[in-house]
Design an enzyme around this catalytic site. Structure first.
Site, short mmCIF file in Angstrom:
data_model
loop_
_atom_site.label_atom_id
_atom_site.label_comp_id
_atom_site.label_asym_id
_atom_site.label_seq_id
_atom_site.Cartn_x
_atom_site.Cartn_y
_atom_site.Cartn_z
N ASP A 33 7.70 11.76 100.06
CA ASP A 33 7.11 11.44 101.37
C ASP A 33 5.76 12.09 101.58
O ASP A 33 4.86 11.49 102.17
CB ASP A 33 8.07 11.75 102.53
N SER A 64 20.28 27.81 122.60
CA SER A 64 21.16 27.09 121.70
C SER A 64 22.57 27.64 121.80
O SER A 64 22.78 28.86 121.75
CB SER A 64 20.67 27.21 120.25
N GLU A 157 6.55 20.96 112.96
CA GLU A 157 7.11 21.71 111.83
C GLU A 157 6.02 22.18 110.87
O GLU A 157 6.08 23.29 110.35
CB GLU A 157 8.16 20.87 111.09
N ASP A 169 12.07 13.19 107.31
CA ASP A 169 13.19 13.71 108.10
C ASP A 169 13.06 13.31 109.56
O ASP A 169 14.02 12.86 110.20
CB ASP A 169 13.27 15.23 107.99
#
Length: 380
Positions: A33, A64, A157, A169
């Site tokens: 990719d 979280s 990211e 992703d």
């Protein structure tokens, strides 16, 4: 406790909505990719779920349910790339990327919970990024498309967290549809939803999470990306996507560095394997995809050198037990492998892999079927 109830407990009021974004497993096309190549992921039923509300005071609070840590509070004007904010860097990076692109995000309260296994090469981080991006897109009425959200999540990211990943992703998490694999051209983000109903064919795709992550993987992804870029420069092309498979032998002769040569061989041949897989699926010859997967594993193991003993053992044990094909998936050095098998052989293959791990003294792997599932969506 539901994510919505967790949000209420944390922040003292009900969220404006709840969103979900899946992890992914990649059928074929690994380390292609970031070379503008072809990939073919599918979304898993495992998701990151976020309950979210807007804030107007410039503060982002993130929590979280999976970390055991408290609420992390950050100012939207003070978000700094590569700051050490731990897991919170993924949602915070999305806020940063949206604001850097000129979108008027003035803050948020976010509570997350995820069933995507971490450290398994199944894109748990992309799921966190995409679910945050989708929630903020909806709440702030930004009007961004799913591919645009994926690119922003990738930027989070790359630039904020500091991981030089490609876009697969995030695109998988944002754009996959139930019952399909996603044929993605990462050069122009063109997508095609490819029907992938294995059950109808009497087949199954098993994910084998080895439950290991070797330290060798630290920095190895960036090193291979740099090697691929060096190969492209040496061949006078912008990316290795521009090297056609029929040109591969000639291209390899022009490369002096053996490591770079092996990286180029993997990328160009894996692009070709994606195209072969598409042709097989279009022809209805799903079982013939198995050997292509095994070829891909050999290339990842030998040319790219990103496999490990546990992943190699999955492939060897599964194929010896009658699987049609198998390969590591994701970044490697641990994480997961996929196994294409007759549905009737799933238990036999699973047992064989477990016994092989026990005989080698490895931790028992986690095995589950990869059911092509929906991409990111609002759920409440």
């Amino acid at each position: 406790m539901s994510v919505e109830d967790g949000f209420k407990d944390l922040y003292g009021y009900a969220p404006e909505g709840v969103w979900a974004a899946p992890g992914r497993v990649n059928l074929i096309g690994e380390y292609t990719d970031f070379n503008d190549g072809f990939v073919m992921p599918l979304a898993l039923p495992h998701t990151a779920v976020a309950a979210v509300s807007r804030r107007t005071d410039g503060q982002v609070r993130v929590h979280s349910a999976d970390t055991g840590q408290g609420v992390v509070q950050l100012g939207v004007d003070t978000l700094e790339p590569l700051a050490d904010t731990g897991w919170a860097a993924y949602p915070a990076g999305v806020v940063w990327a949206l604001r850097a692109a000129g979108h008027p995000v003035t803050g948020a309260d976010i509570h997350l919970a995820s069933t995507v296994p971490t450290g398994a090469g199944l894109s748990s981080s992309a799921a966190l990024e995409v679910v945050t991006a989708l929630a903020l897109n909806d709440l702030y009425g930004l009007g961004l498309t799913a591919p645009e959200l994926a690119v922003l999540a990738q930027r989070a990211e790359n630039a904020f967290v500091g991981v030089p990943c490609g876009v697969m992703d995030q695109m998988a998490s944002a754009c996959c549809t139930e019952g399909h694999a996603l044929y993605l051209d990462t050069r122009d983000l063109a997508v095609r939803q490819v029907p992938f109903d294995l059950a109808a064919e009497g087949l199954t795709l098993l994910v084998v999470d080895t439950r290991v992550k070797h330290a060798l993987g630290d920095g190895a992804y960036a090193e291979r990306r740099a090697g691929c870029e060096a190969g492209a420069r040496a061949l006078g092309v912008r990316t290795l996507r521009e090297v056609e498979y029929v040109q591969l032998s000639d291209a390899l002769r022009r490369l002096g560095d053996e490591t770079v040569r092996s990286y180029v061989r993997h990328v160009v041949s894996d692009n070709h394997r994606v195209q072969r897989t598409i042709a097989l699926l279009d022809a209805g010859d799903v079982r013939a995809v198995g050997p292509v997967l095994s070829e891909g594993h050999a290339s990842l193991r030998d040319d790219l050198a990103v496999s490990c003993p546990e992943l190699d053992l999955v492939v060897a044990a599964a194929t010896a037990a009658g699987a049609l094909g198998a390969r590591m998936t994701g970044g490697g050095f641990g994480g997961s492998a996929i196994v294409l098998a007759e549905a009737a052989d799933a238990d036999t293959v699973t047992k064989a892999v477990g016994e092989a791990f026990a005989a080698a003294g490895y931790t028992a792997p986690r095995v589950f079927p990869a059911v092509p599932s929906a991409g990111a969506r609002r759920v409440a």
